[in-house]
Design a protein around this motif. Sequence first.
Motif, PDB file in Angstrom:
ATOM      1  N   GLU A 154      41.226   0.240  20.336  1.00 54.62           N
ATOM      2  CA  GLU A 154      41.703   0.952  19.146  1.00 54.62           C
ATOM      3  C   GLU A 154      42.607   0.067  18.299  1.00 54.62           C
ATOM      4  O   GLU A 154      43.697   0.458  17.882  1.00 54.62           O
ATOM      5  CB  GLU A 154      42.429   2.236  19.560  1.00 54.62           C
ATOM      6  CG  GLU A 154      41.519   3.218  20.298  1.00 54.62           C
ATOM      7  CD  GLU A 154      42.249   4.500  20.662  1.00 54.62           C
ATOM      8  OE1 GLU A 154      43.461   4.579  20.400  1.00 54.62           O
ATOM      9  OE2 GLU A 154      41.600   5.406  21.200  1.00 54.62           O
ATOM     10  N   GLY A 155      42.141  -1.148  18.027  1.00 56.21           N
ATOM     11  CA  GLY A 155      42.870  -2.045  17.147  1.00 56.21           C
ATOM     12  C   GLY A 155      43.904  -2.924  17.830  1.00 56.21           C
ATOM     13  O   GLY A 155      44.507  -3.783  17.187  1.00 56.21           O
ATOM     14  N   THR A 156      44.116  -2.747  19.126  1.00 55.72           N
ATOM     15  CA  THR A 156      45.064  -3.574  19.879  1.00 55.72           C
ATOM     16  C   THR A 156      44.302  -4.417  20.888  1.00 55.72           C
ATOM     17  O   THR A 156      43.555  -3.886  21.712  1.00 55.72           O
ATOM     18  CB  THR A 156      46.094  -2.710  20.624  1.00 55.72           C
ATOM     19  OG1 THR A 156      46.803  -1.909  19.675  1.00 55.72           O
ATOM     20  CG2 THR A 156      47.077  -3.577  21.389  1.00 55.72           C
ATOM     21  N   TRP A 157      44.489  -5.741  20.799  1.00 54.97           N
ATOM     22  CA  TRP A 157      43.782  -6.625  21.725  1.00 54.97           C
ATOM     23  C   TRP A 157      44.558  -6.729  23.026  1.00 54.97           C
ATOM     24  O   TRP A 157      45.730  -7.049  23.049  1.00 54.97           O
ATOM     25  CB  TRP A 157      43.596  -8.019  21.124  1.00 54.97           C
ATOM     26  CG  TRP A 157      42.700  -8.877  21.980  1.00 54.97           C
ATOM     27  CD1 TRP A 157      43.074  -9.719  22.975  1.00 54.97           C
ATOM     28  CD2 TRP A 157      41.276  -8.920  21.929  1.00 54.97           C
ATOM     29  NE1 TRP A 157      41.977 -10.296  23.558  1.00 54.97           N
ATOM     30  CE2 TRP A 157      40.849  -9.828  22.936  1.00 54.97           C
ATOM     31  CE3 TRP A 157      40.302  -8.299  21.138  1.00 54.97           C
ATOM     32  CZ2 TRP A 157      39.514 -10.121  23.157  1.00 54.97           C
ATOM     33  CZ3 TRP A 157      38.974  -8.596  21.363  1.00 54.97           C
ATOM     34  CH2 TRP A 157      38.588  -9.496  22.361  1.00 54.97           C
ATOM     35  N   MET A 158      43.845  -6.460  24.142  1.00 52.53           N
ATOM     36  CA  MET A 158      44.435  -6.553  25.473  1.00 52.53           C
ATOM     37  C   MET A 158      43.706  -7.645  26.254  1.00 52.53           C
ATOM     38  O   MET A 158      42.483  -7.761  26.184  1.00 52.53           O
ATOM     39  CB  MET A 158      44.295  -5.215  26.208  1.00 52.53           C
ATOM     40  CG  MET A 158      44.902  -4.031  25.465  1.00 52.53           C
ATOM     41  SD  MET A 158      46.704  -4.102  25.378  1.00 52.53           S
ATOM     42  CE  MET A 158      47.115  -3.675  27.076  1.00 52.53           C
ATOM     43  N   TRP A 206      42.210 -14.401  31.380  1.00 51.17           N
ATOM     44  CA  TRP A 206      42.890 -15.128  30.309  1.00 51.17           C
ATOM     45  C   TRP A 206      44.286 -15.559  30.761  1.00 51.17           C
ATOM     46  O   TRP A 206      44.738 -16.661  30.427  1.00 51.17           O
ATOM     47  CB  TRP A 206      42.987 -14.277  29.046  1.00 51.17           C
ATOM     48  CG  TRP A 206      43.849 -14.913  27.978  1.00 51.17           C
ATOM     49  CD1 TRP A 206      45.055 -14.483  27.524  1.00 51.17           C
ATOM     50  CD2 TRP A 206      43.563 -16.112  27.273  1.00 51.17           C
ATOM     51  NE1 TRP A 206      45.548 -15.328  26.571  1.00 51.17           N
ATOM     52  CE2 TRP A 206      44.648 -16.350  26.387  1.00 51.17           C
ATOM     53  CE3 TRP A 206      42.508 -17.017  27.283  1.00 51.17           C
ATOM     54  CZ2 TRP A 206      44.698 -17.452  25.541  1.00 51.17           C
ATOM     55  CZ3 TRP A 206      42.551 -18.126  26.444  1.00 51.17           C
ATOM     56  CH2 TRP A 206      43.633 -18.329  25.582  1.00 51.17           C
ATOM     57  N   VAL A 207      44.955 -14.735  31.525  1.00 47.52           N
ATOM     58  CA  VAL A 207      46.275 -15.110  32.044  1.00 47.52           C
ATOM     59  C   VAL A 207      46.162 -16.389  32.870  1.00 47.52           C
ATOM     60  O   VAL A 207      47.033 -17.270  32.803  1.00 47.52           O
ATOM     61  CB  VAL A 207      46.878 -13.974  32.901  1.00 47.52           C
ATOM     62  CG1 VAL A 207      48.223 -14.391  33.479  1.00 47.52           C
ATOM     63  CG2 VAL A 207      47.044 -12.705  32.062  1.00 47.52           C
ATOM     64  N   ALA A 208      45.086 -16.520  33.630  1.00 52.49           N
ATOM     65  CA  ALA A 208      44.874 -17.736  34.425  1.00 52.49           C
ATOM     66  C   ALA A 208      44.692 -18.956  33.525  1.00 52.49           C
ATOM     67  O   ALA A 208      45.183 -20.050  33.840  1.00 52.49           O
ATOM     68  CB  ALA A 208      43.661 -17.563  35.335  1.00 52.49           C
ATOM     69  N   VAL A 209      44.001 -18.772  32.379  1.00 54.67           N
ATOM     70  CA  VAL A 209      43.821 -19.870  31.427  1.00 54.67           C
ATOM     71  C   VAL A 209      45.166 -20.279  30.829  1.00 54.67           C
ATOM     72  O   VAL A 209      45.470 -21.473  30.700  1.00 54.67           O
ATOM     73  CB  VAL A 209      42.836 -19.464  30.313  1.00 54.67           C
ATOM     74  CG1 VAL A 209      42.778 -20.525  29.229  1.00 54.67           C
ATOM     75  CG2 VAL A 209      41.456 -19.215  30.888  1.00 54.67           C
ATOM     76  N   GLN A 268      34.660 -12.981  27.696  1.00 50.70           N
ATOM     77  CA  GLN A 268      35.160 -11.803  28.414  1.00 50.70           C
ATOM     78  C   GLN A 268      36.609 -11.984  28.876  1.00 50.70           C
ATOM     79  O   GLN A 268      36.973 -11.667  30.004  1.00 50.70           O
ATOM     80  CB  GLN A 268      34.262 -11.483  29.615  1.00 50.70           C
ATOM     81  CG  GLN A 268      32.842 -11.148  29.219  1.00 50.70           C
ATOM     82  CD  GLN A 268      31.980 -10.720  30.392  1.00 50.70           C
ATOM     83  OE1 GLN A 268      32.473 -10.259  31.411  1.00 50.70           O
ATOM     84  NE2 GLN A 268      30.677 -10.872  30.250  1.00 50.70           N
ATOM     85  N   TYR A 269      37.426 -12.518  27.979  1.00 48.65           N
ATOM     86  CA  TYR A 269      38.845 -12.717  28.279  1.00 48.65           C
ATOM     87  C   TYR A 269      39.682 -11.480  27.965  1.00 48.65           C
ATOM     88  O   TYR A 269      40.828 -11.384  28.409  1.00 48.65           O
ATOM     89  CB  TYR A 269      39.404 -13.896  27.477  1.00 48.65           C
ATOM     90  CG  TYR A 269      39.034 -15.249  28.018  1.00 48.65           C
ATOM     91  CD1 TYR A 269      38.937 -15.483  29.387  1.00 48.65           C
ATOM     92  CD2 TYR A 269      38.792 -16.319  27.154  1.00 48.65           C
ATOM     93  CE1 TYR A 269      38.618 -16.735  29.888  1.00 48.65           C
ATOM     94  CE2 TYR A 269      38.473 -17.581  27.648  1.00 48.65           C
ATOM     95  CZ  TYR A 269      38.384 -17.776  29.015  1.00 48.65           C
ATOM     96  OH  TYR A 269      38.075 -19.022  29.500  1.00 48.65           O
ATOM     97  N   ALA A 283      39.288 -17.495  22.163  1.00 49.08           N
ATOM     98  CA  ALA A 283      39.347 -16.658  23.362  1.00 49.08           C
ATOM     99  C   ALA A 283      38.933 -15.212  23.117  1.00 49.08           C
ATOM    100  O   ALA A 283      38.644 -14.487  24.082  1.00 49.08           O
ATOM    101  CB  ALA A 283      40.759 -16.696  23.947  1.00 49.08           C
ATOM    102  N   LYS A 284      38.898 -14.766  21.871  1.00 47.27           N
ATOM    103  CA  LYS A 284      38.473 -13.395  21.601  1.00 47.27           C
ATOM    104  C   LYS A 284      36.965 -13.280  21.418  1.00 47.27           C
ATOM    105  O   LYS A 284      36.465 -12.184  21.141  1.00 47.27           O
ATOM    106  CB  LYS A 284      39.209 -12.840  20.380  1.00 47.27           C
ATOM    107  CG  LYS A 284      40.695 -12.608  20.619  1.00 47.27           C
ATOM    108  CD  LYS A 284      41.357 -11.877  19.466  1.00 47.27           C
ATOM    109  CE  LYS A 284      42.844 -11.609  19.748  1.00 47.27           C
ATOM    110  NZ  LYS A 284      43.507 -10.859  18.664  1.00 47.27           N
TER     111      LYS A 284
END
Length: 320
Positions: A278-282, A287-290, A272-273, A266-267
């Motif tokens: 700055e080092g934190t994946w949001m 993606w919430v729907a998945v 485009q999920y 997914a990343k």
Amino acid sequence: MLTAVQIYNNPQIDFKSELFIVTTVVAWTYLLHAHYRKIGVEYRQTDPSVTGQRRRFLRTKFGATRHWSLEQCLENKDCPVDKAVVTNLMFLIGIRHEIEHQMTSRIDDQLSAKFMACALNFNAVIKKLFDEKYSLEREQAFSIQFSSIDETTAKTLMDDVDLPQHIKSFVVQFESGMTQEDFDDPRFSYRIALVKKLNNNKNTADRVLQIVPDGSPAANAMNEVILKETERHKSRPSTIVKQMKAEGYLRFGMSQHTDLWHAKDAKNPKYQYGVDLEGTWMWYDSWVAVVRKHCEENEARYKPAASMFAVASLPEANLA
């Protein structure tokens, strides 16, 4: 199509979006039927079980010949409509499938850009396929509204995401599968900026709508503001896990979330999920729907049995 626009602009009519979508689908269907008839393409539905040169046309219960639906018109190889216009119509058809069996009354503001694009597309296509004399652009130049748009009102509109869940899920799933170029195409969704203007030129002071040239300093400044205000909503992994637990999937935890995004890669930027900040994946709402769909498909795994709730809720004395 004029009826659809008039309905949508009528302040005394409820369910504007629902009525606009249904009437628009009829308008586009009739337009494409007329085009196919003009160029000699057979648009009557045939019985697929009959093979050979003979064809059997399907009929309604009362004997009328059945014609192609709008989806069938758009899927035909001779369809004269551009890809972006087809995407806009397929979006509206998808919304129609979601609303035709239940009442919905909170989708007007969120989908209005798609409706505007649809109306402009119809005007362009009817002129292209038939004649300039059928142009609709002189019928309604600008819609007058009672509410003024100030900074507070604009932020309130952007924060209003109270879409019904089934509509929200469809929109997220549909748009997450689009490229950024297709998403930005004005034929899919027509977005404009309204800016309160003070003008000392008497010749132009009463003009409500002014077109700002693309690439001009004014246009670039407005795009910066618009992009900033409409930044896609992001969630931390822990927030998504809490959201799923709140929806009843109590056994869905951080490890299950991690396993899921690894399994779906997914990343990978192509999906485009989400985005790395700055080092934190949001994670984006797509993606919430998945994740929600995954939990729904594995409900037995993530939702405790009803009997467990019943036992857990009993007082200690009764358990003894």
